[in-house]
Write a protein that holds these residues in place. Structure first.
Motif, mmCIF file in Angstrom:
data_model
loop_
_atom_site.group_PDB
_atom_site.id
_atom_site.type_symbol
_atom_site.label_atom_id
_atom_site.label_comp_id
_atom_site.label_asym_id
_atom_site.label_seq_id
_atom_site.Cartn_x
_atom_site.Cartn_y
_atom_site.Cartn_z
ATOM 1 N N ARG A 95 0.821 -1.210 0.000
ATOM 2 C CA ARG A 95 0.000 0.000 0.000
ATOM 3 C C ARG A 95 0.855 1.260 0.000
ATOM 4 N N HIS A 96 2.120 1.111 0.422
ATOM 5 C CA HIS A 96 3.034 2.245 0.483
ATOM 6 C C HIS A 96 4.449 1.719 0.311
ATOM 7 N N ALA A 97 5.285 2.458 -0.423
ATOM 8 C CA ALA A 97 6.664 2.037 -0.652
ATOM 9 C C ALA A 97 7.596 3.236 -0.499
ATOM 10 N N GLU A 98 8.743 2.988 0.110
ATOM 11 C CA GLU A 98 9.793 3.990 0.221
ATOM 12 C C GLU A 98 10.993 3.459 -0.542
ATOM 13 N N LEU A 99 11.320 4.128 -1.648
ATOM 14 C CA LEU A 99 12.100 3.552 -2.728
ATOM 15 C C LEU A 99 13.499 4.148 -2.799
ATOM 16 N N PHE A 100 14.509 3.289 -2.715
ATOM 17 C CA PHE A 100 15.884 3.734 -2.915
ATOM 18 C C PHE A 100 16.140 3.999 -4.400
ATOM 19 N N PHE A 101 16.925 5.034 -4.669
ATOM 20 C CA PHE A 101 17.467 5.191 -6.013
ATOM 21 C C PHE A 101 18.904 5.673 -5.903
ATOM 22 N N ASP A 102 19.720 5.344 -6.893
ATOM 23 C CA ASP A 102 21.163 5.593 -6.887
ATOM 24 C C ASP A 102 21.522 6.601 -7.973
ATOM 25 N N PRO A 103 21.383 7.895 -7.730
ATOM 26 C CA PRO A 103 21.643 8.860 -8.810
ATOM 27 C C PRO A 103 23.067 8.801 -9.336
ATOM 28 N N GLN A 104 24.053 8.497 -8.473
ATOM 29 C CA GLN A 104 25.440 8.473 -8.941
ATOM 30 C C GLN A 104 25.693 7.377 -9.972
ATOM 31 N N ALA A 105 24.894 6.302 -9.906
ATOM 32 C CA ALA A 105 25.026 5.243 -10.906
ATOM 33 C C ALA A 105 24.612 5.730 -12.286
ATOM 34 N N HIS A 106 23.925 6.851 -12.336
ATOM 35 C CA HIS A 106 23.465 7.416 -13.606
ATOM 36 C C HIS A 106 24.237 8.684 -13.967
ATOM 37 N N THR A 107 24.384 9.593 -13.012
ATOM 38 C CA THR A 107 25.139 10.813 -13.315
ATOM 39 C C THR A 107 26.592 10.481 -13.650
ATOM 40 N N GLY A 108 27.102 9.402 -13.047
ATOM 41 C CA GLY A 108 28.476 8.997 -13.324
ATOM 42 C C GLY A 108 28.688 8.499 -14.746
ATOM 43 N N ARG A 109 27.593 8.194 -15.451
ATOM 44 C CA ARG A 109 27.704 7.773 -16.855
ATOM 45 C C ARG A 109 27.048 8.802 -17.786
ATOM 46 N N GLY A 110 26.869 10.016 -17.259
ATOM 47 C CA GLY A 110 26.442 11.119 -18.098
ATOM 48 C C GLY A 110 24.950 11.394 -18.156
ATOM 49 N N ILE A 111 24.154 10.704 -17.346
ATOM 50 C CA ILE A 111 22.711 10.955 -17.327
ATOM 51 C C ILE A 111 22.432 12.052 -16.303
ATOM 52 N N LEU A 139 17.154 8.919 -1.582
ATOM 53 C CA LEU A 139 18.378 9.037 -2.372
ATOM 54 C C LEU A 139 19.509 8.320 -1.650
ATOM 55 N N CYS A 140 20.128 7.350 -2.318
ATOM 56 C CA CYS A 140 21.254 6.622 -1.726
ATOM 57 C C CYS A 140 22.572 7.086 -2.337
ATOM 58 N N PHE A 141 23.567 7.263 -1.475
ATOM 59 C CA PHE A 141 24.930 7.538 -1.916
ATOM 60 C C PHE A 141 25.670 6.222 -2.088
ATOM 61 N N LEU A 142 26.531 6.163 -3.086
ATOM 62 C CA LEU A 142 27.340 4.972 -3.325
ATOM 63 C C LEU A 142 28.586 5.051 -2.460
ATOM 64 N N ARG A 143 28.687 4.147 -1.506
ATOM 65 C CA ARG A 143 29.732 4.257 -0.483
ATOM 66 C C ARG A 143 31.124 3.910 -1.010
ATOM 67 N N ASP A 144 31.198 3.280 -2.182
ATOM 68 C CA ASP A 144 32.506 2.983 -2.752
ATOM 69 C C ASP A 144 33.029 4.137 -3.611
ATOM 70 N N HIS A 145 32.317 5.277 -3.610
ATOM 71 C CA HIS A 145 32.824 6.519 -4.174
ATOM 72 C C HIS A 145 33.199 7.460 -3.027
ATOM 73 N N SER A 146 33.729 8.601 -3.366
ATOM 74 C CA SER A 146 34.234 9.507 -2.343
ATOM 75 C C SER A 146 33.102 10.214 -1.603
ATOM 76 N N ALA A 147 33.429 10.659 -0.402
ATOM 77 C CA ALA A 147 32.483 11.472 0.357
ATOM 78 C C ALA A 147 32.226 12.803 -0.345
ATOM 79 N N GLU A 148 33.241 13.312 -1.045
ATOM 80 C CA GLU A 148 33.067 14.574 -1.780
ATOM 81 C C GLU A 148 32.038 14.421 -2.893
ATOM 82 N N TYR A 149 32.071 13.292 -3.587
ATOM 83 C CA TYR A 149 31.077 13.033 -4.641
ATOM 84 C C TYR A 149 29.686 12.914 -4.023
ATOM 85 N N ALA A 150 29.586 12.263 -2.862
ATOM 86 C CA ALA A 150 28.296 12.160 -2.175
ATOM 87 C C ALA A 150 27.775 13.541 -1.806
#
Length: 339
Positions: A95-111, A139-150
């Motif tokens: 009935r309700h969902a709280e959804l993770f998404f990984d923007p860095q997985a997309h912005t990192g490839r030019g989206i 919004l999830c940060f990718l922990r295997d990238h830098s804190a500055e990128y996050a």
């Protein structure tokens, strides 16, 4: 009896709190998006795609997971991905969902970031309108990238903060503790975001990562987190603070030797707000109701405990108290009518 329990679970009103939108990319949709965007895939059939789903730990899973995202190019691609998930979830009682998404997985490839979030947001609006299911983005940060990128990603997200309920931390945990991102999460909290973090099962320094998340970062929720059973003090702390755990039984069984059913049920018995979720269902072959059923089978749970898990999913959600109460009444009414 098994079919009766399956029908009960699929109709049981529930929230899903640990779901990666990028992890709902079913092979059929992957082919459709590849055709739309003129992308040649190495696999030619659904079976060939599924043959690539061979994981034995988190790292081997991520090696398959991230390359698949290249078919996501346009806002409508992200819309279709999210709406397909919400339609499946609705059919499984969500009935309700709280959804993770990984923007860095997309912005990192030019989206561009707006391409990602506008597609997801339009799907959420459509699902509310057509299906009656509500959803929010984390919004999830990718922990295997830098804190500055996050931090840069957080700042890029601020114009869209009304569309984002909270922030989280996921991806490869090895050598990437919560403390690495302390300043990012401090800024996120100051901006009004709720906080959660992955503490994946059986990772190096799992218990210390849980401690950092609970004590140093002071998260509002903990994703996975099952290794907390190894430290009674942390179990008591989580219980005292009302920290919920978003557990994912089926995905556990792919990245470690078992689904951790005994530990999950044990934490439930000890009074923690344990919830059941599907994580990356397109890759693990199990959506949320399937996870409830798997835990019921392996953990010996009947309908009363399954209903308790459903109630926990709403109590652990970041809904307003009034909306939580309304959904809890739905669960009670459903159990009374079907139990």
């Amino acid at each position: 009896m098994a079919s009766d329990l399956a029908a009960f679970v699929r109709g049981l009103p529930k929230a899903e709190l640990h779901l990666h939108l990028e992890g709902t990319l079913e092979p059929e949709l992957k082919f459709r998006l590849a055709r739309r965007n003129g992308i040649e895939l190495p696999e030619k059939t659904v079976d060939e795609v599924k043959q690539t789903y061979r994981f034995h730990d988190l790292t081997s899973f991520l090696r398959v997971y991230y390359p698949a995202m290249r078919v996501l190019q346009r806002p409508e691609d992200f819309h279709d991905l999210a709406f397909d998930y919400l339609r499946r979830a609705h059919a499984q009682g969500v009935r309700h969902a709280e959804l993770f998404f990984d923007p860095q997985a997309h912005t990192g490839r030019g989206i561009p970031f707006p391409t990602v979030i506008s597609g997801y947001r339009s799907a959420i609006a459509r699902a509310r309108r057509e299906l009656g299911i509500s959803a929010e983005l984390i919004l999830c940060f990718l922990r295997d990238h830098s804190a500055e990128y996050a931090m840069a990603t957080l700042l890029e997200a601020l114009p869209y903060k009304s569309w984002i309920l909270g922030v989280g931390l996921d991806s490869d945990e090895r050598g990437n503790p919560p403390s690495k991102f302390a300043a990012v999460f401090e800024r996120a909290r100051a901006e009004g975001f709720l906080l959660t973090m992955h503490c994946d099962i059986d990772q190096p320094d799992s218990v210390e990562h849980i401690r950092q998340a609970l004590e140093d970062i002071a998260v509002d929720r903990l994703d996975h987190g099952t290794n907390i059973v190894e430290d009674d003090r942390l179990v008591e702390l989580a219980a005292a603070k009302g920290i919920a755990l978003t557990c994912c039984p089926v995905s556990n069984s792919f990245v470690t030797a078992e689904m951790k059913s005994a530990q999950i049920v044990g934490l439930l018995d000890r009074g923690l707000t344990v919830t059941v979720n599907s994580d990356d269902p397109a890759y693990f072959g199990a959506y949320v109701a399937d996870n409830y059923l798997a835990l019921a089978e392996h953990g010996g749970l009947g309908i009363d405990r399954l209903a308790e898990l459903a109630r926990n999913s709403f109590r652990a959600s970041w809904l307003t108290p009034a909306r939580q109460d309304a959904f809890l009444r739905e669960v009670d009414d459903y159990v009374a009518a079907n139990g």
